[in-house]
Write a protein that holds these residues in place. Structure first.
Motif: not given
Length: 225
Positions: A41-47
C-alpha cells in the motif's frame, strides 16, 4: 481465521490445476494461475484528531488466484482474488500507535489484451476495477476502539507476461497498480480519510486449457480466432 482462508485458497488452486497434463492447450479458452503476491500500500491518511496525524498500512505477502477467460486469442477478462490481513500503524503525531488490524477481500476484474507469443513469451496489459470489502477490524490503541473501514472501489492498471513451460503450463509475472481511497473510523474516538493506492506484484504458475476438456461438452470446442 487467516490460516483457514489461506488454506481454502490453496486447496482451491491445487484442485483446479490438478487437471491432466494432456488437457493443456495454449489456444484454450481458460487460464488459471496460482501465485505468490506482495501487496504494497502507498498509504497516507488525514486523521481528524490532529493535523499532524498520519497512518501507514502494512506490506503483506499472500497467496492469490486468477481466473482468465479468453473471448478471442488476444482479448480476455481476468478475475484476481485473495484474502489478506493488514496492520494499520500511526505516523506523524501518532507515530508507533497501533491503529488496529483488519481483513480485506479485494477482488480485481480487468479486461486484457494478450499479445501474440514471441519465443514462448506472451506479454499482456489490462485495465479494470478493484472492489475491497474490509471486515473483522481489531482493537486499536485509541481507547481500545476497533478499526472500521468502509468498502471501496478503485481503478486498476495491469501488465504481465506468461512464459510457456510446455503442455499448457506457464510461468507468470504480473504487476498491478490500483488507485482507491476509504473512510476509516474508531467509534467516537477518531475518523480518517485514507489513501491506499496499492502496488500488487505477483509471480506464479498458470495452466491454460479448454474448459470443455476438463468438464466435458456435447460439442467440440471452437478454436479461438
Amino acid at each position: 481465521m487467516q490460516r483457514e482462508a489461506i488454506g481454502v485458497l490453496l486447496a482451491l488452486g491445487l484442485s483446479i490445476t490438478a487437471a491432466p497434463a494432456g488437457a493443456g492447450n495454449y489456444g484454450g479458452d481458460t487460464l488459471v494461475r496460482v501465485q505468490g503476491t506482495v501487496v504494497v500500500p502507498d498509504s497516507s491518511a488525514k486523521v481528524n484528531i490532529d493535523p499532524a496525524a498520519d497512518a501507514d498500512v502494512s506490506t503483506e505477502v499472500i497467496p492469490t488466484l486468477t481466473l482468465t477467460h479468453f473471448f478471442t486469442k488476444n482479448v480476455a477478462a481476468e478475475l484476481f482474488c485473495c484474502f489478506a490481513r493488514f496492520e494499520a500503524e500511526g505516523r506523524g503525531s501518532l507515530n508507533g500507535v497501533d491503529l488496529g488490524s483488519f481483513w480485506a477481500f479485494p477482488p480485481i476484474v480487468t479486461l486484457q489484451y494478450h499479445f501474440d507469443p514471441v519465443g514462448g513469451f506472451k506479454p499482456y496489459v489490462g485495465a479494470g476495477v478493484q472492489y475491497i470489502h474490509y471486515f473483522d477490524g481489531g482493537k486499536s490503541d485509541l481507547g481500545g476502539a476497533k478499526i472500521k473501514l468502509d468498502d471501496s472501489w478503485g481503478f486498476a492498471l495491469q501488465a504481465g507476461v506468461d512464459v510457456e513451460l510446455g503442455q499448457g503450463w506457464y510461468f507468470n509475472a504480473d504487476i498491478k497498480k490500483v488507485w482507491l481511497d476509504t473512510d476509516v473510523s474508531w467509534k467516537d474516538t477518531a475518523k480518517a480519510d485514507v489513501t491506499v493506492d496499492p502496488l500488487i506484484v505477483s509471480v506464479g504458475l498458470g495452466y491454460r486449457f479448454n474448459m470443455s476438456d476438463i468438464f466435458g461438452t456435447r460439442s467440440a470446442a471452437v478454436p479461438l480466432k
